[in-house]
Design a protein around this motif. Structure first.
Motif, PDB file in Angstrom:
ATOM      1  N   UNK A 168       0.810  -1.225   0.000  1.00 37.05           N
ATOM      2  CA  UNK A 168       0.000   0.000   0.000  1.00 37.05           C
ATOM      3  C   UNK A 168       0.840   1.270   0.000  1.00 37.05           C
ATOM      4  N   UNK A 169       2.000   1.220   0.635  1.00 39.68           N
ATOM      5  CA  UNK A 169       2.835   2.408   0.786  1.00 39.68           C
ATOM      6  C   UNK A 169       3.514   2.833  -0.512  1.00 39.68           C
TER       7      UNK A 169
ATOM      8  N   UNK B 275       1.782   2.926  -3.427  1.00 40.16           N
ATOM      9  CA  UNK B 275       0.723   3.242  -4.403  1.00 40.16           C
ATOM     10  C   UNK B 275       0.734   4.702  -4.861  1.00 40.16           C
TER      11      UNK B 275
ATOM     12  N   UNK C 247      -2.378   6.532  -6.088  1.00 43.79           N
ATOM     13  CA  UNK C 247      -3.817   6.546  -6.337  1.00 43.79           C
ATOM     14  C   UNK C 247      -4.165   7.853  -7.052  1.00 43.79           C
TER      15      UNK C 247
ATOM     16  N   UNK D 140      -1.830   4.519 -10.488  1.00 48.45           N
ATOM     17  CA  UNK D 140      -0.647   4.396 -11.337  1.00 48.45           C
ATOM     18  C   UNK D 140      -0.210   2.937 -11.353  1.00 48.45           C
TER      19      UNK D 140
ATOM     20  N   UNK E  19       5.139   3.035 -11.664  1.00 52.13           N
ATOM     21  CA  UNK E  19       5.263   4.038 -10.607  1.00 52.13           C
ATOM     22  C   UNK E  19       5.292   3.355  -9.247  1.00 52.13           C
TER      23      UNK E  19
ATOM     24  N   UNK F  65       5.786   4.802  -5.146  1.00 56.29           N
ATOM     25  CA  UNK F  65       6.028   5.954  -4.295  1.00 56.29           C
ATOM     26  C   UNK F  65       7.186   5.657  -3.354  1.00 56.29           C
TER      27      UNK F  65
ATOM     28  N   UNK G 178      10.966   6.954  -8.931  1.00 55.97           N
ATOM     29  CA  UNK G 178       9.546   6.717  -8.665  1.00 55.97           C
ATOM     30  C   UNK G 178       8.805   6.367  -9.957  1.00 55.97           C
ATOM     31  N   UNK G 179       9.284   6.870 -11.060  1.00 56.58           N
ATOM     32  CA  UNK G 179       8.702   6.563 -12.373  1.00 56.58           C
ATOM     33  C   UNK G 179       9.812   5.987 -13.229  1.00 56.58           C
TER      34      UNK G 179
END
Lengths: 317, 317
Positions: B93-94, B96, B98, B133, B163, B165, B175-176
């Motif tokens: 989750x960390x 993501x 969104x 993403x 992606x 984060x 990050x990308x």
């Protein structure tokens, strides 16, 4: 290139028009050219589709080979600070894709998973980041150009994915799509000349692909009441042109490329100066690579092997 | 390919290591190969950088030419529903991104602009969309593969932006970033064979580029305490391998490619079946195109014209 290739032209759809475009989308899905993901405007692309998009990309580079343009590529996310500074937040807030993430602990994570399971909104458990999806391929460029330009200005070509939150079953209105831009930074006269030159080139290259193109004055979809004034002003000053082609049996004019004269809209906030110390003007011309691909599939059929020889030889010389 | 090319290997940095990577990043900025955007892990790429990434992409396609793989490309955003169904929300989750947007009226928009100006959080004024993403390039593929696979399974090659984060000044932790994956869908034995074959190919092609590569057992950065168990299990079952290369003067092992055996992790939720009606297993091998490009720049220097002839002839045959 705010709002480019996102013409209002094709917003004024005749009644029943949505059936026509949904039919074309179904045809693209059936032919395997686009892959449905469950989200309107977000599609996978087949190898055959990508072969057209890639060929179009290379054709654009050949057309621009005399521009001495430098090449820059950006990822699909960009700094929120850029988005705010260049006025997109003010003018097109409804199209934004703000990037949020999860910074909570395990307890909050359990709550996040629970909400997802029961279809409750996750929004309040997520936090903003310093990023936003890139709405126009040339936007991340301007902050990197701060400082003094060389005599004669500078040209840069940029290609990549853009995002605009505009869910639609019209395949021409994707939420994630590609633009290939030629950007000019320099004097006001240089910016106009760049725009004029590229509209001519755009008409020639797209016409050569068998599309019945014309250049029309256009405006971006500015938000709200103040936006209507900005849009009217943009038209009066002829700052935005779109190259439209008729699509579908109805011949609906659809923007497949566009040009924007930005005046000092980017030069001022990002402190870009001409060689003689004036605030730089900028202009860009963008080929809407996905829209061009779709217009070609609409015009010449979904079997690219059977496209006219003249079109094929331009794309695959 | 959850967490691939995001090895924990390089998380265990020695003290002072951050100075080393910040130095390399500065070198890349100074050479104009990467363009700073103000957000760590989000960079523009120069034409010279892209020439290496593109060459690497084409090399990967040549290496996989015998795979009879179909080609699919996805945009950088994908459905939230896919993200939830494939377990990424539960496990990472960390990481993501969104996608949230603005759906308010002019009054709320004025408040949004005000908050931006005074640096107050915008989060509560924005709303979730049905998109996130894409965290791994193969994730949008699996929902499109529902149904029965042909005898012998199926291979698909996918390339695009991912992606995560994970802001960092380490240029290897973007990050990308881009992955080029070869995905297999079919039997458990077929999945293992695909994995083994591609680890061998990966070692050969990356070794041929002058990188001192080795394959090591790895795990994805699963979230929280339950995640530690999942990570341990992934290692015990040898489900994830990474190809690491030493970078910097310190020789820090850095993942530049990786393979994942997913077992039925994707086959089950997306109802993908083998020809004989079993739940499909899947595996993928991903070349970390940006990390490979950076490893080559670290190894052979920032002037690609001066790279060894053997390396250049592999990239630009």
């Amino acid at each position: 290139m705010a709002g480019s290739t996102e013409a209002r032209t094709d917003r004024d759809a005749a009644p029943g028009e949505d059936d026509v475009w949904a039919g074309f989308r179904r045809q693209l899905f059936d032919a395997g050219l686009l892959l449905a993901t469950g989200v309107d405007g977000v599609y996978g692309r087949s190898g055959e589709y990508e072969a057209v998009a890639d060929a179009m990309d290379r054709l654009v580079l050949r057309v621009g080979a005399d521009q001495a343009a430098s090449t820059v590529r950006f990822p699909p996310v960009m700094p929120w600070a850029t988005f705010e500074l260049n006025g997109y937040l003010e003018s097109f807030p409804d199209q934004m894709g703000s990037v949020h993430t999860f910074r909570g602990d395990e307890r909050l994570h359990a709550e996040l998973v629970r909400r997802a399971e029961v279809r409750e909104d996750r929004g309040t458990l997520l936090e903003t980041t310093d990023m936003v999806l890139c709405p126009a391929v040339c936007h991340p460029l301007y902050p990197t150009q701060s400082g003094t330009l060389p005599e004669g200005g500078r040209r840069v070509e940029v290609y990549g994915y853009c995002f605009r939150h505009e869910p639609s079953t019209d395949p021409f209105r994707m939420q994630a799509f590609r633009q290939h831009d030629y950007v000019y930074l320099g004097t006001p006269a240089g910016a106009r000349a760049h725009r004029d030159q590229w509209i001519d080139r755009g008409l020639e290259v797209l016409g050569g692909l068998g599309l019945e193109v014309e250049a029309v004055i256009a405006n971006d979809p500015f938000f709200g009441r103040p936006g209507r004034m900005l849009a009217a002003n943009q038209r009066t000053e002829e700052l935005k042109y779109e190259i439209v082609a008729p699509v579908f049996a109805s011949g609906r004019p659809t923007a497949i490329s566009s040009s924007n004269c930005h005046l000092d809209h980017f030069g001022r906030p990002f402190a870009i100066e001409t060689a003689d110390g004036a605030v730089a003007h900028t202009a860009c011309f963008g080929f809407g690579v996905d829209r061009i691909t779709l217009a070609l599939l609409d015009r010449h059929g979904t079997d690219t092997d059977r496209w006219p020889a003249t079109v094929r030889s331009l794309l695959w010389p």
